[in-house]
Design an enzyme around this catalytic site. Structure first.
Site, PDB file in Angstrom:
ATOM      1  N   SER A  60       0.854  -1.185   0.000  1.00  0.00           N
ATOM      2  CA  SER A  60       0.000   0.000   0.000  1.00  0.00           C
ATOM      3  C   SER A  60       0.891   1.236   0.000  1.00  0.00           C
ATOM      4  O   SER A  60       2.116   1.133   0.049  1.00  0.00           O
ATOM      5  CB  SER A  60      -0.897   0.008   1.236  1.00  0.00           C
ATOM      6  OG  SER A  60      -0.113   0.318   2.374  1.00  0.00           O
ATOM      7  N   LYS A  61       0.240   2.386  -0.044  1.00  0.00           N
ATOM      8  CA  LYS A  61       0.985   3.649  -0.159  1.00  0.00           C
ATOM      9  C   LYS A  61       1.995   3.846   0.962  1.00  0.00           C
ATOM     10  O   LYS A  61       2.990   4.527   0.779  1.00  0.00           O
ATOM     11  CB  LYS A  61       0.005   4.814  -0.164  1.00  0.00           C
ATOM     12  CG  LYS A  61      -0.571   5.049  -1.539  1.00  0.00           C
ATOM     13  CD  LYS A  61      -1.395   6.305  -1.553  1.00  0.00           C
ATOM     14  CE  LYS A  61      -2.230   6.345  -2.823  1.00  0.00           C
ATOM     15  NZ  LYS A  61      -3.434   7.112  -2.709  1.00  0.00           N
TER      16      LYS A  61
END
Ligand code: GLU
Length: 466
Positions: free
Chosen positions: A237-238
């Site tokens: 994820s980010k």
């Protein structure tokens, strides 16, 4: 048989590296077998799909140089065709109208959970013979018995029992087809022979195979590739850093490095790390893709990027440097050729951003000496030697790297200095920093005028304060 693969992103965000790797594997497989690679935009989810995402996906594909032979096809432009196939399925008794309301479904679901059963549609409308109505959805009549075996090229044989699969909705009450159905129609119409996609779709596969069979179409071969994990082993994820392809570009990564990195995230050929595109095409086989998930490795990406920055032709790197310099306000009309600057910096920069930051000084009028240590060094610099150097520079018949070097040597010797004792303040004066490519290269690139002007303004520093 011509191999036909596709990349079928839903345009609900940017092109992330997981998607890019799926696209790459599909592309490589098609190229390796002289097949066709098709781009299909799965934009039927009108609420989540955006034109910006479509643009971002196309931009990402172009940046990575993943060219497609057909498409982009947009599912929103194929609604007539989906309606046609839907009618066909209903007419042949492979699909039916279901009028169960949301509340009813919820209630039954809760009861199933309470009985510790797997919640699923109870097929209440399957044989009810409902006709179309504004509330009715259409469900696929999944076979009740038997099994569906998926011989997955990555996962091996995965067998699903039909009585475990419920009758999924293939058209909503407003008549629009669902994504799980449009995929089937498109894979059939586009004559896809190999579906290569993320393993989050593995559970859809038996249903899709059943629908293809109901339509008398031959199911394609499937390869479900494991997801990419963060360095800590959790879903990417980010918070693990850059995940979008264009963010990597903005951070100064080359498409060659990114492609090379992505191909190795889940595939290997011995212990080879560096692959040209042609090598990848020649060596890649979907069967060799690992069935265990791979984790990102930012250090390796950086290493690969550095490798490509070092080894690609300087003229090419120089051209790619252009937008990064322009973004940073460089005046490219006033400095040395980009190729020459790139050549001087190729060994020193790991990313194009880093290179642009080092290159900026060649395209600015003045530099500032920000670091206090450098300022102190300049203040203490041998003033007479610097003045003599300015004069020697002015008298050089030609401004070349060799001439600059000889001038520095002569002046240093005349003032009883080592080369370094003179070169270091000169470096700080002309670049604003204590690190740069060799001083003669740097001065050569900067040109006589800028070099001299910067030396003169540095002398203001060395002037004894009253
Ligand atoms: N549109 C799907 C996605 O973006 C892919 C569907 C497929 O490859 O079958 O996840």
């Amino acid at each position: 048989m011509t191999i036909r693969t596709r990349f079928a992103p839903s345009p609900t965000g940017y092109l992330h590296i997981g998607g890019a790797r799926t696209a790459l594997y599909s592309w490589l497989f098609a190229r390796r077998h002289q097949g066709r690679f098709i781009l299909r935009i799965e934009d039927t989810d009108l609420e989540r799909s955006t034109p910006e995402s479509v643009a971002a996906i196309l931009e990402g594909m172009a940046f990575l140089n993943l060219d497609y032979d057909e498409g982009p096809f947009y599912q929103t432009q194929r609604f007539d065709r989906y309606r046609e196939v839907l009618s066909e399925l209903i007419a042949q008794g492979h699909a039916y109208y279901c009028t169960c309301t949301k509340a009813e479904l919820e209630e039954r679901r809760a009861a199933q959970i309470a009985r510790k059963e797997k919640p699923r549609y109870d097929r209440r409308c399957r044989e009810a013979g409902h006709g179309p109505s504004p509330e009715a959805v259409v469900r696929f009549k999944n076979p009740l018995e038997g099994e569906v075996a998926v011989d997955d090229a990555v996962k091996g044989r995965v067998v699903f029992r039909n009585d475990e699969l419920d009758d999924l909705i293939i058209a909503r009450s407003d008549g629009t087809p669902t994504y799980k159905f449009t995929v089937v129609v498109d894979d059939m119409d586009m004559e896809i022979t190999h579906v290569i996609r993320g393993d989050d779709h593995l559970n859809n596969t038996p249903r899709q195979i059943n629908m293809l069979r109901a339509l008398d179409a031959k199911p394609p071969a499937y390869a479900h590739i494991p997801m990419i994990l963060g360095e800590d082993g959790t879903r990417l994820s980010k918070r693990h850093g850059a995940v979008s392809v264009m963010q990597y570009r903005d951070e100064g990564y080359l498409p060659e490095a990114l492609i090379n990195y992505l191909v190795r995230l889940g595939w290997a050929h011995g212990d080879q790390e560096i692959f040209t595109r042609d090598e990848m095409i020649a060596l890649f086989d979907i069967k060799d893709v690992h069935s265990a998930p791979a984790a990102i490795n930012p250090k390796k990406l950086l290493w690969l990027n550095q490798h490509y920055i070092k080894t690609l032709p300087a003229a090419d790197i120089g051209e790619r440097l252009r937008p990064y310099l322009m973004q940073r306000g460089a005046d490219l009309t006033s400095g040395p050729p980009l190729a020459e600057v790139a050549q001087a910096l190729q060994e020193r920069a790991k990313t194009l951003v880093e290179m642009a930051e080092h290159a900026l000084l060649f395209y600015q009028k003045d530099v500032t000496i920000a670091d206090p240590k450098s300022r102190a060094l300049i203040t203490a610099a041998p003033r007479p030697a610097l003045m003599a150097l300015i004069e020697t520079f002015a008298a050089l018949p030609a401004w070349t790297r060799e001439a600059v070097h000889a001038a520095l040597e002569t002046v240093a010797a005349a003032h009883g200095l080592t080369f370094g004792k003179l070169a270091q303040p000169v470096r700080i004066a002309v670049t604003g920093s204590s690190v740069s490519p060799p001083i003669d290269v740097t001065c050569g690139l900067l040109g006589r005028e800028r070099c001299t002007a910067r030396l003169k303004s540095a002398l203001d520093f060395t002037e004894p304060r009253p």
